[in-house]
Design an enzyme around this catalytic site. Structure first.
Site, PDB file in Angstrom:
ATOM      1  N   CYS A 110       0.950  -1.202  -0.025  1.00 60.21           N
ATOM      2  CA  CYS A 110       0.018  -0.008   0.096  1.00 60.21           C
ATOM      3  C   CYS A 110       0.902   1.228  -0.056  1.00 60.21           C
ATOM      4  O   CYS A 110       1.489   1.684  -1.145  1.00 60.21           O
ATOM      5  CB  CYS A 110      -1.109   0.120   1.186  1.00 60.21           C
ATOM      6  SG  CYS A 110      -2.322   1.256   0.847  1.00 60.21           S
ATOM      7  N   HIS A 214      -3.691  -5.400   0.352  1.00 56.72           N
ATOM      8  CA  HIS A 214      -3.137  -5.371   1.822  1.00 56.72           C
ATOM      9  C   HIS A 214      -3.402  -6.940   1.983  1.00 56.72           C
ATOM     10  O   HIS A 214      -4.357  -7.485   2.524  1.00 56.72           O
ATOM     11  CB  HIS A 214      -3.941  -4.910   2.856  1.00 56.72           C
ATOM     12  CG  HIS A 214      -3.431  -3.418   3.106  1.00 56.72           C
ATOM     13  ND1 HIS A 214      -2.604  -3.058   4.090  1.00 56.72           N
ATOM     14  CD2 HIS A 214      -4.159  -2.164   2.580  1.00 56.72           C
ATOM     15  CE1 HIS A 214      -2.531  -1.655   3.998  1.00 56.72           C
ATOM     16  NE2 HIS A 214      -3.373  -1.180   3.237  1.00 56.72           N
ATOM     17  N   GLU A 216      -1.746  -8.782   4.031  1.00 49.55           N
ATOM     18  CA  GLU A 216      -1.480  -9.254   5.468  1.00 49.55           C
ATOM     19  C   GLU A 216      -3.155  -9.407   6.070  1.00 49.55           C
ATOM     20  O   GLU A 216      -3.202 -10.038   7.232  1.00 49.55           O
ATOM     21  CB  GLU A 216      -0.736  -8.382   6.306  1.00 49.55           C
ATOM     22  CG  GLU A 216      -1.214  -7.277   6.719  1.00 49.55           C
ATOM     23  CD  GLU A 216      -1.725  -6.065   5.638  1.00 49.55           C
ATOM     24  OE1 GLU A 216      -1.207  -6.274   4.415  1.00 49.55           O
ATOM     25  OE2 GLU A 216      -1.969  -4.808   5.767  1.00 49.55           O
TER      26      GLU A 216
END
Ligand code: MN
Length: 247
Positions: A110, A214, A216
């Site tokens: 990001c 993202h 994660e």
């Protein structure tokens, strides 16, 4: 095998009445899930300590957060610009520069993609919703793990290798994006509206890959979602045990 040490660049936030510094737990968990040892560094360390920190790690993860200061790419602030942190910008610019000198593997997420692009001479959309015509909303009001748009990925790229395919649905939590890509980077994934969602350094260089979504936060953890962290940790491991890194 020793766990490759992955440096994670953190943030400073006010929380419960105190200034605190750290990273989202999801980054730490994703690095550990891929077999890496997460080492968090605060932007309070300052640019002069960036090299010393990188001496202590085998790979670097640049995380999400504030907008990059448009002054760093020669633009005047848009009224829709979000919060910026000059302290964090300068620290992370130093990390990118020093990581390149050390040929460290780098994964950007990001803001990490945006920061790397600016560090290498590119520019950003300061606010996609007001500056760029698109049928997509890149910051929908949804859970952080909600997959809100598709991407297509260049076959044979580092991104495709790490993700194990050329199509993926991803989450999207950004209002900024890559406008002019830095000359040293190649775009290797795009959203359905043409916005760059991944960029990488040249194949002959050290492993540098950055994405706009993202991974994660994609908690269900498919192979594709874990692939970016697996790629970073694998590269860090080979560097940690390679002949150039005898310690
Ligand atoms: Mn997006």
């Amino acid at each position: 095998m020793n766990q490759p040490r992955i440096g994670i660049a953190g943030v400073v936030r006010s929380w419960d009445g105190a200034s605190r510094t750290g990273v989202n737990s999801a980054y730490v968990q994703a690095v550990m899930g891929a077999g890496g040892l997460p080492l968090i560094v605060s932007p309070l360390a300052g640019p002069a300590r960036a090299g010393a920190f990188l001496d202590a790690v085998d790979g670097l993860l640049l995380t999400g957060g504030e907008d990059v200061d448009p002054a760093l790419y020669g633009a005047t602030p848009s009224p829709r610009l979000g919060a910026v942190s000059r302290e964090r910008d300068l620290f992370e610019l130093a990390l990118v520069r020093e990581a390149a000198e050390r040929q460290l593997p780098v994964l950007g997420i990001c803001r990490g993609l945006q920061l790397i692009n600016v560090a290498l001479g590119g520019t950003l959309w300061q606010d996609l919703g007001s500056e760029r015509t698109s049928h997509l909303i890149h910051d929908p009001p949804a859970d952080r793990g909600a997959r809100s748009h598709g991407i297509r990925i260049t076959a044979g790229s580092r991104a495709a290798t790490a993700l194990g395919g050329v199509q993926l649905r991803v989450n999207s939590l950004h209002h900024q994006g890559v406008r002019e890509l830095a000359p040293a980077l190649t775009a290797t994934a795009w959203a359905e509206d043409g916005l760059i969602e991944a960029a990488e350094g040249p194949p002959e260089g050290s492993w540098l890959l950055a994405v706009q979504w993202h991974p994660e936060e994609l908690a269900e953890g498919t192979v594709a979602d874990r692939g970016l962290f697996a790629g970073l940790v694998r590269e860090a491991a080979s560097r940690a045990t390679g002949p150039a890194q005898a310690r």
